[in-house]
Enzyme design. Structure first.
Site, mmCIF file in Angstrom:
data_model
loop_
_atom_site.group_PDB
_atom_site.id
_atom_site.type_symbol
_atom_site.label_atom_id
_atom_site.label_comp_id
_atom_site.label_asym_id
_atom_site.label_seq_id
_atom_site.Cartn_x
_atom_site.Cartn_y
_atom_site.Cartn_z
ATOM 1 C CG PHE A 26 -1.745 1.201 1.421
ATOM 2 C CD1 PHE A 26 -3.008 1.289 0.867
ATOM 3 C CD2 PHE A 26 -1.274 2.274 2.185
ATOM 4 C CE1 PHE A 26 -3.793 2.418 1.060
ATOM 5 C CE2 PHE A 26 -2.040 3.399 2.383
ATOM 6 C CZ PHE A 26 -3.306 3.480 1.819
ATOM 7 C CG ASP A 27 3.301 1.963 3.374
ATOM 8 O OD1 ASP A 27 2.449 1.069 3.495
ATOM 9 O OD2 ASP A 27 3.732 2.623 4.329
ATOM 10 C CB THR A 28 5.436 0.646 -2.657
ATOM 11 O OG1 THR A 28 6.311 0.197 -1.622
ATOM 12 C CG2 THR A 28 6.226 0.844 -3.934
#
Length: 458
Positions: free
Chosen positions: A205-207
């Protein structure tokens, strides 16, 4: 948020306006799964730090993703004891799923998250969110790989982290330095537009969020952090790495095919000097010239290789026409995507047709040069032919760029008039986004650390 100013100036995003005390400015989310042991000391330590150092009202939200131990009971007990603590229960696992759910429901103008182990030194929290409050940046991330960061962790995790970020740089052209540090923040108006486009619900999700934000031209602020590895971390390294690589492949393929709706994100938040209409300085000209020269140089080499290959089997005129035709199709496709930033398949056939017209002009120049050479000498050397073709191609290249910019890939204003620009045609203003969420935007007022609101933010 846009501010009106005359062309030629460099406006800035607006600082979040001041407002009543007690309204939460920052919502720090702690996603947890079976963290009954670490949750209470984490929340109490974070709350104490914010109460002592953070000058605005805040909230801490525990996002419990389907814990099966006593984590929900611990979270409920903390929420009952501390007014600034709330809890959110999800019945499915996934850090990304938890962040999406809480951030989408939060009314705080600045949203953040950190891991429950508090591996990151909390002194970096205020520097993390300050650029978002001031309007300087759209997202902020903690970086363990910055030169001034102080990191204590084992060689295995260090190696995996650096290799992963090298993969991101090599495959997705990412410029941020640390995608997976569990210490990030985002403005709420940005999150409302960005979150619906993120597919992953786990660790990738972060990437995905950062790649989409960067490709859309949003500003990502990086904060060097002091970080100590948690030896009891429950993260499954191999499975997480495998899922991340699958995510990199999915995003890379989507970017290559143009299926991501990045035009919906193209710098909608705040003014960008690259969007300003400054007299006598066409937008994007320098970047387009660089891209066109690179594509043109590679196309010329490709053309010469094709010409030399075709020349073995046919005459110079036929070889020139075939080589120019193939290289022209490749050149138009490369310039469409790389130089003028046109994504997706819409208009591709029309662009190739217009590119063939430009190809015809180039063919006339090069063929005419070969004809003139043939009239001057009956059997010119192959090196002489190549020299003449290079000179003719240079002349055709200048004309090709002008035709591409003004005719094949022109940008249009909202009123339909043409401007020479970078072909991002469906942008919307940050004011439109802010207006949509105006009812949930809160204002800021500096407050003393002990001046907290007694309301239950749960």
């Amino acid at each position: 948020m846009r501010t009106d100013s005359s062309p030629g100036t460099l406006p800035a995003r607006e600082h979040l306006p001041a407002a009543p005390a007690g309204t939460p400015v920052l919502d720090v989310v702690i996603p947890v799964y079976n963290e009954e042991k670490d949750l209470q000391p984490c929340v109490r330590r974070l709350h104490d730090h914010l109460a002592r150092t953070f000058p605005y009202a805040f909230r801490i939200t525990i996002a419990d993703n389907a814990s099966t131990d006593t984590t929900p009971q611990v979270a409920a007990r903390l929420a009952a004891e501390i007014p600034e603590v709330g809890t959110f229960r999800l019945e499915q696992k996934g850090r990304g799923r938890a962040l999406r759910a809480v951030w989408s429901a939060s009314e705080a103008p600045v949203l953040a998250y950190m891991d429950v182990d508090l591996s990151t030194d909390l002194n970096a929290l205020l520097p993390l969110v300050a650029p978002l409050i001031s309007g300087h940046s759209d997202l902020a991330i903690g970086s363990r790989l910055a030169p001034s960061s102080r990191v204590v962790r084992g060689p295995k995790r260090e190696f995996i982290s650096r290799v992963y970020n090298l993969i991101l740089r090599g495959s997705l052209q990412a410029r941020f330095s640390d995608a997976q540090c569990g210490f990030k923040a985002i403005r709420r108006d940005v999150a409302q537009v960005l979150l619906p486009l993120i597919e992953d619900t786990g660790w990738f999700f972060d990437t995905e969020m950062l790649v989409l934000a960067e490709r859309a031209g949003l500003r990502i602020h990086e904060v060097p952090v002091d970080w100590v590895d948690d030896p009891d971390s429950t993260v499954h390294i191999v499975r997480t790495a495998t899922d991340d690589l699958k995510g990199v492949w999915r995003i890379g393929r989507a970017l290559a095919t143009g299926s991501l709706p990045l035009d919906r994100l193209a710098r909608p938040f705040g003014d960008d000097p690259r969007d300003r209409e400054i007299t006598d300085v066409p937008r994007g000209l320098a970047r387009q010239l660089v891209g066109f020269c690179v594509v043109g140089g590679l196309s010329t080499l490709f053309y010469l290789l094709l010409y030399s290959g075709f020349r073995v089997f046919t005459g110079s005129q036929t070889a020139n026409a075939l080589a120019l035709l193939v290289s022209a199709v490749a050149n138009t496709a490369a310039n469409r995507r790389l130089t003028f930033g046109v994504r997706g398949r819409g208009g591709a056939v029309r662009h190739q047709a217009q590119g063939l017209v430009v190809f015809g002009i180039g063919l006339a120049l090069t063929s005419g040069s070969l004809a003139a050479l043939g009239a001057a000498t009956s059997e010119p050397a192959h090196s002489t032919e190549l020299a003449v073709l290079i000179a003719a191609n240079l002349a055709a290249t200048v004309l090709r760029f002008l035709l591409f910019r003004a005719w094949v890939f022109p940008d249009r204003r909202e009123d339909g008039s043409l401007v020479a620009a970078s072909y991002d045609t469906t942008q919307f203003r940050a004011g439109d986004v802010a207006d949509s969420w105006q009812d949930a935007t809160v204002q800021l007022l500096p407050m003393r650390p002990h001046n907290t609101d007694a309301r239950d933010f749960r």
